[in-house]
Enzyme design. Structure first.
Site, PDB file in Angstrom:
ATOM      1  N   ARG A 231       1.049  -1.266   0.049  1.00 51.71           N
ATOM      2  CA  ARG A 231       0.096   0.157  -0.068  1.00 51.71           C
ATOM      3  C   ARG A 231       0.958   1.236   0.050  1.00 51.71           C
ATOM      4  NH1 ARG A 231      -3.799  -2.171  -1.927  1.00 51.71           N
ATOM      5  NH2 ARG A 231      -5.283  -0.342  -1.379  1.00 51.71           N
ATOM      6  N   GLU A 260      -2.256   7.925  -6.114  1.00 52.37           N
ATOM      7  CA  GLU A 260      -2.226   7.541  -7.545  1.00 52.37           C
ATOM      8  C   GLU A 260      -3.038   8.136  -8.435  1.00 52.37           C
ATOM      9  OE1 GLU A 260      -2.803   3.380  -6.884  1.00 52.37           O
ATOM     10  OE2 GLU A 260      -1.179   2.915  -5.659  1.00 52.37           O
ATOM     11  N   HIS A 278       0.839   0.309 -10.161  1.00 55.00           N
ATOM     12  CA  HIS A 278      -0.209  -0.650  -9.440  1.00 55.00           C
ATOM     13  C   HIS A 278      -0.431  -1.920 -10.072  1.00 55.00           C
ATOM     14  CE1 HIS A 278      -2.970  -0.017  -5.708  1.00 55.00           C
ATOM     15  NE2 HIS A 278      -2.728  -1.480  -5.921  1.00 55.00           N
TER      16      HIS A 278
END
Length: 526
Positions: A231, A260, A278
């Protein structure tokens, strides 16, 4: 049932949902927050990944919503507390993408050690910088793994295959368990100081946010390399930037970021940091696994009440659910009984006994009792998810214990409630055929059904009282379905639990109470 797919789902999961005749799937392409807010009020479930933010404000607009499914592991984009307060189950799919995330971690570690992305870009630009990209081996280097869950365990296994020395820190496992996995359990400060590579595999919580910060970075050995596929908020990115610029940290490989996409992050300018957008769970196999898992979990919950991989309710397998189901019904009815007999409730003590209840998870039973207690008291919706929070809000103390005493039954649940300094107790059991019975009320032994409309009449144990009860109810045209009687060992008091075909009016109850031989009359609806 309507299920809203917010961030896309692999066709295998969509096919499972669409194959169910009771389900309507709404799957708009990359819906905006406004469109989600517009559609959500008519939905029973929603499926999200990391893009959609499920906020308390959004949930206020979701009166039908029963479950939020996270197609993945992290739920930091979901306000779980707000969902719990509204009785909405939140579930994820831990492990379904574990292999993909672990392999991506290893890929980034190798790419970081050998400068693979930088060398690739150099060659695209027509250069042959062989000396510039001198790397380091993983062999006999020390890897520190923070978080030894499913993903961290796979990473440890792969790292051991590279003949790395593996340190691990996880507050939820013992040193003995870590040793079985071939790793050495250490405190965090020792991990920081000894590791050549550090990889993070923990959830994002208040305790783990900015786990890597200026202080922890200063404890790491010079030349350490850091990998994060977990994370983004686990790392203070400004502190990491400073440590890399100073030369204390040799490099980093990041798949996740505090924001993000990480627009404007100074880390993007550093040549010894590599990035992926990601991609940890972005393998074909992982997406298939995640989509199948979340689709089946949501259907199991909506149609059968089976809860798996919930983050705000104890999970149970289908086998456990089948065994627990009659006890959950018993637990809720005992709570429902007390909720109508005792107000205001100050304290609840629960005792589970018998061999069958030694083998089963008890949290679902405790939450069933809490739901039953609050249902008659509160106007708001109460379910298994929000009942514990509602108890806390009302400062109602609850304790639960397990004993091995059987008293001749395979499983007993005893619930004692304290109200205004007085205690009332009810004990129930599950009989053959999954029938539930009240077998003790306070000190009275009996065997009464826990359903329908019942009068609970306590009286002095003198002749004529039962006849008076029957005559009085008959006067008001109230038919008695059945009656269970018991009295104290001293034979001075008795109780009658009387099942009625229809509800008795207040006038009938007052007529019963007018008899000086009758101590109390209470009507409950179960």
């Amino acid at each position: 049932m309507r299920i809203l797919i917010c961030d896309g789902l692999h066709p295998q999961g969509l096919d499972i949902l669409r194959a169910d005749p009771d389900v309507e799937v709404l799957a708009p392409d990359q819906p905006s927050a406004e469109l989600i807010r517009e559609i959500l009020p008519e939905c029973d479930a929603m499926v999200v990944r990391s893009r959609t933010k499920v906020t308390a404000d959004l949930l206020e607009n979701a009166p039908r919503l029963k479950v939020i499914g996270r197609a993945g592991t992290g739920v930091d984009n979901i306000q779980v507390q707000a969902a719990s307060a509204r009785g909405i189950l939140v579930m994820n799919t831990p492990g379904a993408n574990a292999m993909a995330a672990a392999e991506h971690t290893m890929a980034l570690m190798l790419a970081l050690a050998r400068h693979v992305p930088q060398a690739t870009q150099s060659m695209r630009e027509g250069r042959w910088d062989k000396k510039r990209f001198m790397g380091t081996e993983l062999y006999q280097q020390t890897l520190g793994i923070v978080g030894l869950g499913k993903i961290g365990t796979i990473v440890a296994d792969r790292a051991l295959g590279f003949k790395m020395n593996v340190l691990a820190h996880d507050p939820h496992i013992t040193p003995e368990t870590a040793a079985i996995l071939g790793t050495e359990w250490v405190e965090l400060d020792k991990l920081w100081s000894r590791a050549d590579f550090i990889t993070l595999h923990t959830p994002l919580t208040a305790e783990t946010r900015n786990l890597i910060n200026r202080d922890t970075l200063s404890k790491m050995k010079k030349g350490v390399r850091i990998i994060n596929c977990a994370r983004g908020g686990l790392i203070d990115e400004e502190a990491l930037y400073e440590a890399i610029v100073s030369g204390h940290v040799a490099g980093a490989a990041l798949d996740v970021f505090a924001k993000e996409p990480p627009e404007g992050s100074p880390l993007l300018r550093l040549p010894n940091v590599i990035f992926t957008p990601h991609l940890g769970a972005s393998s074909t196999q992982a997406q298939e696994n995640v989509s199948r898992a979340i689709a089946m979990q949501i259907l199991d919950y909506l149609k059968r009440g089976i809860i798996r991989n919930a983050v705000n309710f104890p999970s149970m397998s289908a086998r456990e659910y089948d065994r627990l189901r009659p006890y959950m019904r018993l637990a809720e009815q005992l709570g429902h009984l007390h909720g109508q007999l005792s107000t205001p409730i100050e304290r609840v003590d629960i005792e589970y006994s018998g061999p069958e209840l030694q083998e089963l998870p008890l949290d679902p039973l405790t939450q069933s009792i809490a739901k039953g207690l609050l249902d008659p008291i509160l106007a708001e919706k109460v379910n298994l998810v929000n009942a514990p929070l509602l108890l806390q809000e009302r400062k109602i103390q609850l304790t639960a214990t397990r004993t091995t005493a059987t008293q001749g039954y395979t499983g007993l649940i005893r619930v004692t409630v304290e109200s205004k300094g007085q205690k009332k107790s009810a004990t129930g059991a599950v009989f053959p055929g999954n029938e539930i019975r009240l077998i003790r009320f306070n000190t009275y032994r009996l065997e009464a059904e826990l359903e329908g409309i019942n009068l609970i009449v306590q009286n002095k144990d003198t002749p004529g009282v039962i006849g008076f009860i029957g005559t009085t109810l008959g006067t008001f045209h109230i038919n008695i379905a059945n009656m269970h009687l018991s009295r104290t060992p001293e034979k001075d008091k008795a109780v009658a639990i009387i099942r009625l075909d229809t509800e008795a009016p207040e006038e009938a109850l007052n007529a019963l109470r007018a008899n000086p031989m009758i101590l109390s009359v209470e009507q409950v609806r179960l």
